[in-house]
Enzyme design. Structure first.
Site, mmCIF file in Angstrom:
data_model
loop_
_atom_site.group_PDB
_atom_site.id
_atom_site.type_symbol
_atom_site.label_atom_id
_atom_site.label_comp_id
_atom_site.label_asym_id
_atom_site.label_seq_id
_atom_site.Cartn_x
_atom_site.Cartn_y
_atom_site.Cartn_z
ATOM 1 N N SER A 158 -10.149 20.098 -54.601
ATOM 2 C CA SER A 158 -11.052 20.261 -53.469
ATOM 3 C C SER A 158 -11.124 21.745 -53.137
ATOM 4 O O SER A 158 -11.394 22.546 -54.028
ATOM 5 C CB SER A 158 -10.568 19.426 -52.275
ATOM 6 O OG SER A 158 -11.515 19.465 -51.227
ATOM 7 N N HIS A 185 -14.208 17.746 -55.064
ATOM 8 C CA HIS A 185 -14.939 17.624 -53.811
ATOM 9 C C HIS A 185 -15.848 18.841 -53.692
ATOM 10 O O HIS A 185 -15.374 19.976 -53.611
ATOM 11 C CB HIS A 185 -13.984 17.621 -52.610
ATOM 12 C CG HIS A 185 -13.118 16.411 -52.533
ATOM 13 N ND1 HIS A 185 -12.134 16.279 -51.585
ATOM 14 C CD2 HIS A 185 -13.074 15.275 -53.266
ATOM 15 C CE1 HIS A 185 -11.515 15.115 -51.733
ATOM 16 N NE2 HIS A 185 -12.084 14.492 -52.763
ATOM 17 N N ASP A 278 -6.221 13.283 -50.586
ATOM 18 C CA ASP A 278 -6.869 12.478 -51.616
ATOM 19 C C ASP A 278 -6.050 12.525 -52.903
ATOM 20 O O ASP A 278 -5.694 13.596 -53.381
ATOM 21 C CB ASP A 278 -8.283 13.000 -51.872
ATOM 22 C CG ASP A 278 -9.182 11.956 -52.520
ATOM 23 O OD1 ASP A 278 -8.722 10.821 -52.725
ATOM 24 O OD2 ASP A 278 -10.343 12.284 -52.818
#
Length: 348
Positions: A158, A185, A278
């Site tokens: 991310s 992400h 995540d």
């Protein structure tokens, strides 16, 4: 009242010191700061309560503080989340699910919390110096390009991920018998920029996921953010019509589950820089398949919350910088090739 970084501030009220500590740690993972963290009596003793964009309240027994809710509602115009569930033990699946629920509640009131890389931060990588990749070991037979990879490594990232993943790929020699699935992400409008930048120097070029294609040796398949993807029984990529679960796509947890279901122990994962947690729920399940789970070390991350959360599960077997992760992958493949040769020799 945002803090000096422009991020929202959170007020935390609990009559349990441990719960205050866990709430404060959780909001910091989302990039938020606590403008107040204390017991109800302490808050009610303030002539004017500290400013906050949202208040989180969790009490062992609400009956012990009958006037607290009314006091808060009269003293602030910020949302008050009363009755926040107690945090379980950190590092457990229940904890990460609790943290996700808390994130969801905060985002419903404050908007998206997870910072994503901007197009400027990604294109900045183009100005970096070229890295000379190592040569393939004599013990590793160069993989046949265009053939389905037997071993798959999921690269999850991310905030700060593009730079880390680029460094990792740039330190790999050409010809490794492996394929990569990249879950980043990112704003979907930036994927073309990401594809161009990350493939500039590496032997491993990013390819967009396409229905029916298989992950071949040398591929780095970038998963789209809009819809959930999985692996068919024949090893081909497939897309669902539904979005990824959770607030951000691709959901790294879901990628680990979907790819692991098909490849089993031949599916491994590396979690790079990122905010939030995540990957922390599914990583232990991937390890149960016999897979390797590695993470980027905190010091080299743009934001270490995501890899730190995965490491906290106790399922990781290697932690390192992107360059060290690349070297460890090469070493792992070399050892596997040497073992196969030894087994072939012994059976001859």
């Amino acid at each position: 009242m945002a803090d000096s970084t422009g991020r929202p501030a959170v007020g935390i009220v609990s009559d349990d010191v441990l719960q205050r500590h866990r709430l404060q740690e959780a909001v910091s993972r989302f990039g938020l700061s606590a403008s107040f963290s204390g017991a109800p009596d302490r808050l009610e003793g303030y002539p004017e309560i500290p400013s906050a964009d949202i208040w989180l309240v969790t009490l062992e027994d609400e009956a012990d503080h009958p006037d607290l809710l009314e006091f808060l509602l009269e003293s602030t115009e910020a949302p008050v989340l009363f009755g926040v569930a107690s945090a379980p033990k950190p590092g457990t699946t229940d904890y990460f699910r609790w943290e996700r629920r808390l994130q969801d509640k905060l985002e419903k009131n404050l908007g998206a919390l997870e910072q994503l890389d901007s197009v400027d931060s990604i294109t900045e990588l183009e100005r970096g110096e070229s890295t000379e990749a190592p040569t393939l070991s004599q013990w590793v037979t160069p993989a046949e390009a265009g053939q389905p990879a037997q071993d798959i490594w999921i690269l999850g990232a991310s905030l700060g991920g593009p730079a880390a993943v680029k460094s990792f790929l740039d330190h790999l020699p050409a010809g490794l018998p492996v394929g990569f699935i990249y879950a980043q992400h990112i704003d979907g409008n930036f994927t073309e920029v990401l594809t161009r930048v990350l493939g500039r120097h590496a032997h491993y070029k990013l390819r967009h996921a396409a229905v029916g294609n298989k992950v071949n040796n040398g591929d780095v398949v970038l998963l789209p953010v809009e819809h959930e993807w999985y692996i068919n029984d024949d090893g081909s990529l497939a897309r669902k019509d539904t979005p990824w679960p959770g607030p951000y796509g691709p959901s790294i947890d879901q990628v680990l589950l979907n790819v692991g279901d098909h490849y089993g122990a031949r599916c491994n994962a590396i979690l790079f820089s990122g905010m939030g947690n995540d990957g922390a729920i599914a990583a232990p399940l991937l390890k149960a398949h016999g897979s390797r789970v590695w993470v980027q070390d905190s010091a080299s991350c743009g934001n270490s919350s995501m890899p730190d959360s995965v490491a906290a599960t106790g399922c990781t077997s290697f932690i390192g910088t992107p360059e060290q992760l690349a070297k460890e992958l090469v070493k792992t493949i070399e050892e596997s090739c040497l073992l196969k040769r030894r087994q072939q020799r012994d059976s001859a």
